[in-house]
Design a protein around this motif. Sequence first.
Motif, PDB file in Angstrom:
ATOM      1  N   ASP A 107      28.691  43.301 -44.205  1.00 28.30           N
ATOM      2  CA  ASP A 107      27.259  43.573 -44.343  1.00 28.30           C
ATOM      3  C   ASP A 107      26.888  44.769 -43.473  1.00 28.30           C
ATOM      4  O   ASP A 107      27.679  45.221 -42.624  1.00 28.30           O
ATOM      5  CB  ASP A 107      26.430  42.347 -43.959  1.00 28.30           C
ATOM      6  N   LEU A 109      23.433  45.954 -41.376  1.00 28.22           N
ATOM      7  CA  LEU A 109      22.083  45.603 -40.934  1.00 28.22           C
ATOM      8  C   LEU A 109      21.414  46.785 -40.251  1.00 28.22           C
ATOM      9  O   LEU A 109      22.046  47.487 -39.458  1.00 28.22           O
ATOM     10  CB  LEU A 109      22.128  44.424 -39.951  1.00 28.22           C
ATOM     11  N   VAL A 113      16.659  44.309 -36.026  1.00 30.88           N
ATOM     12  CA  VAL A 113      17.229  43.245 -36.861  1.00 30.88           C
ATOM     13  C   VAL A 113      16.237  42.099 -37.002  1.00 30.88           C
ATOM     14  O   VAL A 113      15.733  41.578 -36.003  1.00 30.88           O
ATOM     15  CB  VAL A 113      18.548  42.725 -36.251  1.00 30.88           C
ATOM     16  N   ARG A 114      15.955  41.720 -38.244  1.00 28.66           N
ATOM     17  CA  ARG A 114      15.084  40.570 -38.504  1.00 28.66           C
ATOM     18  C   ARG A 114      15.931  39.300 -38.548  1.00 28.66           C
ATOM     19  O   ARG A 114      17.060  39.312 -39.035  1.00 28.66           O
ATOM     20  CB  ARG A 114      14.343  40.748 -39.825  1.00 28.66           C
ATOM     21  N   GLU A 116      15.702  36.671 -40.410  1.00 29.93           N
ATOM     22  CA  GLU A 116      16.059  36.245 -41.758  1.00 29.93           C
ATOM     23  C   GLU A 116      17.222  37.070 -42.309  1.00 29.93           C
ATOM     24  O   GLU A 116      18.137  36.536 -42.944  1.00 29.93           O
ATOM     25  CB  GLU A 116      14.856  36.353 -42.695  1.00 29.93           C
ATOM     26  N   ARG A 117      17.179  38.382 -42.038  1.00 31.39           N
ATOM     27  CA  ARG A 117      18.253  39.250 -42.554  1.00 31.39           C
ATOM     28  C   ARG A 117      19.569  38.978 -41.831  1.00 31.39           C
ATOM     29  O   ARG A 117      20.641  38.997 -42.445  1.00 31.39           O
ATOM     30  CB  ARG A 117      17.834  40.717 -42.375  1.00 31.39           C
ATOM     31  N   GLU A 120      21.185  35.940 -43.333  1.00 33.65           N
ATOM     32  CA  GLU A 120      21.895  36.232 -44.580  1.00 33.65           C
ATOM     33  C   GLU A 120      23.274  36.811 -44.288  1.00 33.65           C
ATOM     34  O   GLU A 120      24.264  36.466 -44.947  1.00 33.65           O
ATOM     35  CB  GLU A 120      21.076  37.206 -45.423  1.00 33.65           C
TER      36      GLU A 120
END
Length: 249
Positions: A107, A109, A113-114, A116-117, A120
């Motif tokens: 991934d 990002l 950084v959120r 929720e993200r 994931e």
Amino acid sequence: MLRVLAVDDEEPALAELLYLLRSDPRIRSAEGATDATEALRRIGRALEEGPGGDGAVDVLFLDIQMAGLTGLDVARLLAGFARPPLVVFVTAHEDFAVQAFELKAVDYLLKPVRRERLGEAVRRVAERVSLAPPPATVSDRIPVELGGVTRMLAVSDIIYAEAQGDYARLHTTDGTSHLVRIPLTTLEERWQPLGFVRVHRSHLVALHRIDELRLDGAGMTVRVGTAEIAVSRRHTGRVRELLMRRATG
């Protein structure tokens, strides 16, 4: 549960990332490093100790622009290791995404950084780890009766398990089968980290042993060795997603 090493040469950003990671119940441990050299030293020690060692690392959350070696440099070096940790890049810049995925990053990002993200990204890592069966160990065996003698059968030799009441019948790569007094739901819990997936209420299959996936008007089936096993509607989406991730991962 995942063991994480986060790397960022900006200490406030590293502290925030570690805080978020440690609050995720899927994370067993999250440690930090402030430069690439320190991170590589830790990973080298972890690989020497093996997957059961105290310093083992499943995934690296890696900043890209750092003093000295960049995150991309680290990922290139890791590609030469036999069993490197997975990599998730965490950066303030969008420009490196193509290079990151060429290096097989799980991934990418963007800062800040959120939560929720990040969640994931952790989900993607957890699924990738579950799809990669670890090397067989003594604990990855199950006792079976054969001719009045109890033998230890390697789980890696099992292609699928079939529910038979409170028992399960284990089908192996050499065409034999063994009946064990263990419910299929218990085997599912034990073997999910070894790459097994439930395809039907009556069948648990080793994902890496699936040779063919078929879709027709009657639904979905998978071929495992010489057996064709129906995939229930409830499990169809999950099985398809895992097979796609395995094929592209």
